[in-house]
Design a protein around this motif. Structure first.
Motif, PDB file in Angstrom:
ATOM      1  N   TRP A   1      35.344  55.417  26.027  1.00  0.00           N
ATOM      2  CA  TRP A   1      36.644  55.328  26.680  1.00  0.00           C
ATOM      3  C   TRP A   1      37.216  53.928  26.497  1.00  0.00           C
ATOM      4  CZ3 TRP A   1      36.641  58.060  32.125  1.00  0.00           C
ATOM      5  CH2 TRP A   1      36.521  59.443  31.941  1.00  0.00           C
ATOM      6  N   ARG A   2      38.507  53.787  26.780  1.00  0.00           N
ATOM      7  CA  ARG A   2      39.198  52.509  26.627  1.00  0.00           C
ATOM      8  C   ARG A   2      40.182  52.317  27.782  1.00  0.00           C
ATOM      9  NH1 ARG A   2      41.839  56.386  24.186  1.00  0.00           N
ATOM     10  NH2 ARG A   2      44.095  56.393  24.075  1.00  0.00           N
ATOM     11  N   VAL A   3      40.623  51.098  27.956  1.00  0.00           N
ATOM     12  CA  VAL A   3      41.694  50.828  28.917  1.00  0.00           C
ATOM     13  C   VAL A   3      42.978  51.371  28.303  1.00  0.00           C
ATOM     14  CG1 VAL A   3      43.027  49.047  30.091  1.00  0.00           C
ATOM     15  CG2 VAL A   3      40.537  48.818  29.889  1.00  0.00           C
ATOM     16  N   ARG A   4      43.597  52.333  28.982  1.00  0.00           N
ATOM     17  CA  ARG A   4      44.808  52.987  28.473  1.00  0.00           C
ATOM     18  C   ARG A   4      46.074  52.276  28.910  1.00  0.00           C
ATOM     19  NH1 ARG A   4      44.639  59.360  29.365  1.00  0.00           N
ATOM     20  NH2 ARG A   4      46.513  58.715  30.423  1.00  0.00           N
ATOM     21  N   GLY A   5      46.008  51.523  29.952  1.00  0.00           N
ATOM     22  CA  GLY A   5      47.182  50.838  30.467  1.00  0.00           C
ATOM     23  C   GLY A   5      46.910  50.328  31.856  1.00  0.00           C
ATOM     24  N   GLY A   6      47.867  49.610  32.378  1.00  0.00           N
ATOM     25  CA  GLY A   6      47.731  49.066  33.720  1.00  0.00           C
ATOM     26  C   GLY A   6      48.993  48.343  34.110  1.00  0.00           C
ATOM     27  N   GLY A   7      49.009  47.860  35.298  1.00  0.00           N
ATOM     28  CA  GLY A   7      50.180  47.146  35.771  1.00  0.00           C
ATOM     29  C   GLY A   7      50.035  46.732  37.219  1.00  0.00           C
ATOM     30  N   GLU A   8      51.173  46.427  37.804  1.00  0.00           N
ATOM     31  CA  GLU A   8      51.236  45.993  39.200  1.00  0.00           C
ATOM     32  C   GLU A   8      52.199  46.887  39.951  1.00  0.00           C
ATOM     33  OE1 GLU A   8      52.600  41.991  39.004  1.00  0.00           O
ATOM     34  OE2 GLU A   8      50.746  41.260  38.074  1.00  0.00           O
ATOM     35  N   GLY A   9      51.994  46.986  41.213  1.00  0.00           N
ATOM     36  CA  GLY A   9      52.884  47.763  42.061  1.00  0.00           C
ATOM     37  C   GLY A   9      52.552  47.500  43.509  1.00  0.00           C
ATOM     38  N   SER A  10      52.937  48.426  44.334  1.00  0.00           N
ATOM     39  CA  SER A  10      52.575  48.321  45.748  1.00  0.00           C
ATOM     40  C   SER A  10      52.374  49.721  46.286  1.00  0.00           C
ATOM     41  CB  SER A  10      53.652  47.580  46.538  1.00  0.00           C
ATOM     42  OG  SER A  10      54.846  48.332  46.573  1.00  0.00           O
ATOM     43  N   TRP A  11      51.616  49.796  47.354  1.00  0.00           N
ATOM     44  CA  TRP A  11      51.365  51.057  48.025  1.00  0.00           C
ATOM     45  C   TRP A  11      51.502  50.807  49.509  1.00  0.00           C
ATOM     46  CZ3 TRP A  11      51.246  55.953  46.690  1.00  0.00           C
ATOM     47  CH2 TRP A  11      50.734  56.886  47.587  1.00  0.00           C
TER      48      TRP A  11
END
Length: 138
Positions: free
Chosen positions: A28-38
């Motif tokens: 497997w690989r890192v497919r994506g990511g980011g920042e946000g809030s919950w």
């Protein structure tokens, strides 16, 4: 037909969580990511998987995971099927993770349980038969 696409885990530290799952799933690989809030709290997120399935990690976790020996409502464990359970065990142990619980003795499958860095119990199973009546018996 339905199939499971992803699991979304709230963790305390994404790199720490990722170390466990990279050892288990070297393909497997890192497919994506980011920042946000919950719910007003900032968090980072990351998708780790292949083109069809992945685990999402969110790093806004606090506190302890549920007591797996208790009876609280919540996730007990999730499982992945492997064609070579011994190789999965070897990779996880080389990465510093130890078996949490051995699986039950069975003529048609082998399984083992590990806990990831945030206390999620992950089962790995290898089926020794393709016959559903043997694979799925209790």
């Amino acid at each position: 037909m339905l199939h499971l696409e992803h699991i979304n885990l709230v963790v305390t530290d994404i790199p720490k969580a990722l170390s466990f799952y990279q050892a288990a799933f070297p393909h497997w690989r890192v497919r994506g990511g980011g920042e946000g809030s919950w719910s007003g709290k900032p968090r980072n997120w990351l998708h780790f998987g292949d083109d069809y399935q992945y685990i999402c990690f969110n790093d806004d976790g606090t506190g302890e995971n549920r007591d797996l020996s208790g009876h609280q409502v919540g996730l007990a464990h999730f499982a992945f099927v492997s064609q070579n359970l011994d190789a999965v065990i070897r990779r996880l142990q080389q990465a510093g993770f130890e078996i949490d619980k051995p699986g039950a003795e069975d003529s048609y499958r082998k399984n083992v349980y590990f806990k990831d860095p945030d206390g999620f119990e992950v089962e790995f199973v290898e089926y020794l038969s393709d016959l559903p009546g043997q694979r799925n018996r209790y």
